[in-house]
Design an enzyme around this catalytic site. Structure first.
Site, mmCIF file in Angstrom:
data_model
loop_
_atom_site.group_PDB
_atom_site.id
_atom_site.type_symbol
_atom_site.label_atom_id
_atom_site.label_comp_id
_atom_site.label_asym_id
_atom_site.label_seq_id
_atom_site.Cartn_x
_atom_site.Cartn_y
_atom_site.Cartn_z
ATOM 1 N N SER A 243 39.578 47.689 37.379
ATOM 2 C CA SER A 243 39.355 47.930 38.961
ATOM 3 C C SER A 243 39.936 49.172 39.108
ATOM 4 C CB SER A 243 40.204 46.683 39.487
ATOM 5 O OG SER A 243 40.470 47.163 40.870
ATOM 6 N N TYR B 152 48.030 42.006 40.649
ATOM 7 C CA TYR B 152 46.872 42.474 40.419
ATOM 8 C C TYR B 152 46.661 43.857 39.805
ATOM 9 C CZ TYR B 152 41.790 42.884 40.871
ATOM 10 O OH TYR B 152 40.264 43.208 40.825
HETATM 11 P P1 NAD Z 1 34.278 35.975 41.033
HETATM 12 O O1 NAD Z 1 35.475 35.187 41.797
HETATM 13 O O2 NAD Z 1 33.037 35.848 41.584
HETATM 14 O O3 NAD Z 1 34.364 35.496 39.355
HETATM 15 C C1 NAD Z 1 35.327 35.350 38.683
HETATM 16 C C2 NAD Z 1 34.756 34.599 37.490
HETATM 17 O O4 NAD Z 1 36.018 34.461 36.675
HETATM 18 C C3 NAD Z 1 34.419 33.309 37.859
HETATM 19 O O5 NAD Z 1 33.310 32.993 36.940
HETATM 20 C C4 NAD Z 1 35.565 32.086 37.618
HETATM 21 O O6 NAD Z 1 34.854 30.786 37.048
HETATM 22 C C5 NAD Z 1 35.851 32.843 36.422
HETATM 23 N N1 NAD Z 1 37.605 32.551 36.208
HETATM 24 C C6 NAD Z 1 38.295 32.452 37.220
HETATM 25 N N2 NAD Z 1 39.692 32.032 36.645
HETATM 26 C C7 NAD Z 1 39.480 31.416 35.413
HETATM 27 C C8 NAD Z 1 39.950 30.897 34.552
HETATM 28 N N3 NAD Z 1 41.287 30.316 34.768
HETATM 29 N N4 NAD Z 1 39.446 30.526 33.252
HETATM 30 C C9 NAD Z 1 38.254 30.973 33.049
HETATM 31 N N5 NAD Z 1 37.411 31.757 33.794
HETATM 32 C C10 NAD Z 1 37.887 31.923 35.035
HETATM 33 O O7 NAD Z 1 34.949 37.366 40.981
HETATM 34 P P2 NAD Z 1 34.306 38.926 40.838
HETATM 35 O O8 NAD Z 1 34.389 39.514 42.048
HETATM 36 O O9 NAD Z 1 32.902 38.684 40.061
HETATM 37 O O10 NAD Z 1 35.307 39.627 39.596
HETATM 38 C C11 NAD Z 1 35.053 39.710 38.522
HETATM 39 C C12 NAD Z 1 35.798 40.925 37.824
HETATM 40 O O11 NAD Z 1 35.758 42.105 38.532
HETATM 41 C C13 NAD Z 1 37.475 40.474 37.968
HETATM 42 O O12 NAD Z 1 38.162 40.802 36.906
HETATM 43 C C14 NAD Z 1 37.865 41.274 39.265
HETATM 44 O O13 NAD Z 1 39.196 41.572 39.196
HETATM 45 C C15 NAD Z 1 37.020 42.481 38.796
HETATM 46 N N6 NAD Z 1 36.903 43.256 40.217
HETATM 47 C C16 NAD Z 1 36.214 42.965 41.340
HETATM 48 C C17 NAD Z 1 36.021 43.582 42.380
HETATM 49 C C18 NAD Z 1 35.362 43.171 43.624
HETATM 50 O O14 NAD Z 1 35.596 43.931 44.531
HETATM 51 N N7 NAD Z 1 34.686 42.184 43.515
HETATM 52 C C19 NAD Z 1 36.537 44.789 42.232
HETATM 53 C C20 NAD Z 1 37.305 45.472 41.070
HETATM 54 C C21 NAD Z 1 37.435 44.657 40.151
#
Ligand code: NAD
Length: 260
Positions: free
Chosen positions: A142, A155
């Site tokens: 991130s 985070y």
């Molecule tokens: P999301 O909430 O859409 O998806 C998260 C996924 O992680 C889901 O498939 C969920 O089932 C899985 N998950 C959560 N807890 C779990 C556990 N205990 N065991 C197994 N699986 C688990 O989130 P996203 O926005 O797609 O985020 C994906 C990655 O990208 C994350 O690491 C997040 O920190 C990073 N990220 C997201 C953003 C954003 O703005 N959305 C920005 C920077 C980084």
């Protein structure tokens, strides 16, 4: 004949992970779909990908907060799909609160899922990749792996940890044709950030769309959230032979957030 590749993408039942799975599947890569969703939903996602792209897929719902479950995930992918060529450590959770009010259990869960699970999955995937003589590890960190934001202590700590862990992974595996890199997204339009937008709308009385724009532009000069597929396209490039010299990098897709 070109070797067929297998990718395991943690958290690919939703958001960025699902988009990464779709982009890699379009390239003919076999996919282990993973996430904490009901089994039927996960199996349907995997079956849809398999049918659409004529690839092999499995679904696994290992809980990444448990190190044994992370080991089991990598082992099952190896057993069921025969290889592990690409590991995308993507699953993550978020919780926002000031440090002095930050719940201990939320801190522990964020460190376990966003950081320790990356260590455990990498640890168990590397021997398989070394034996195969090729590997790609892409960690979805991130911008918060590069800079801080208030109310995101766990985070930010976890994501900075992922950036550091990726550098060590790259160094220890440089001679084995295994690269390790981080992608550092700014705002990406996924379910993960919906609660933050809703909270801002409630606080300010703005509509959801206006609150979304306000949240993005507070940090990002580019006033649009990234699309999850844009993250998938960079993962695909990092997994190509063309990217063999890129390792140990932390690559922002952040609308110039960290350029400031
Ligand atoms: P999301 O909430 O859409 O998806 C998260 C996924 O992680 C889901 O498939 C969920 O089932 C899985 N998950 C959560 N807890 C779990 C556990 N205990 N065991 C197994 N699986 C688990 O989130 P996203 O926005 O797609 O985020 C994906 C990655 O990208 C994350 O690491 C997040 O920190 C990073 N990220 C997201 C953003 C954003 O703005 N959305 C920005 C920077 C980084």
């Amino acid at each position: 004949m070109k070797t067929e590749k297998v990718a395991v993408i943690t958290g690919s039942s939703s958001g960025i992970g699902l988009a990464v799975a779709e982009v890699l599947a379009e390239d003919g890569i076999h996919i282990a779909v993973h996430g904490l969703v009901p089994e039927e939903e996960g199996k349907n996602l995997a079956a849809d990908l398999a049918e659409k792209h004529k690839i092999r897929t499995i679904f696994d719902d290992a809980d990444l907060s448990d190190p044994h479950a992370v080991k089991g995930l990598i082992q099952r992918v190896h057993e069921r799909l025969g290889r592990v060529d690409i590991l995308v450590n993507n699953a993550g959770i978020q919780h926002t609160a000031n440090l002095e009010e930050f719940p201990d259990d939320k801190w522990d869960a964020i460190i376990a899922i966003n950081l320790s699970a990356v260590f455990h999955a990498t640890k168990h995937a590397i021997p398989i990749m070394r034996e195969q003589g090729w590997g790609r590890i892409v960690n979805i960190a991130s911008v918060h792996g590069l800079v801080g934001s208030a109310q995101k202590s766990a985070y930010v700590a976890a994501k900075h940890g992922v950036v550091g862990l990726t550098k060590v992974t790259a160094l220890e595996n440089a001679e084995h044709r295994i690269t390790a890199n981080c992608i550092c997204p700014g705002w990406v339009d996924t379910p993960l950030i919906q609660a933050q937008i809703e909270a801002h709308a409630k606080e300010t009385g703005l509509t959801f769309e206006k609150a979304k724009l306000a949240i993005v532009t507070t940090k990002q000069p580019v006033p649009d959230m990234a699309n999850p597929r844009q993250i998938g396209e960079l993962v695909k490039y990092l997994c190509s032979d063309g990217a063999s010299a890129i390792s140990g990098a932390a690559l922002p897709i952040d609308g110039a957030w960290t350029a400031q």
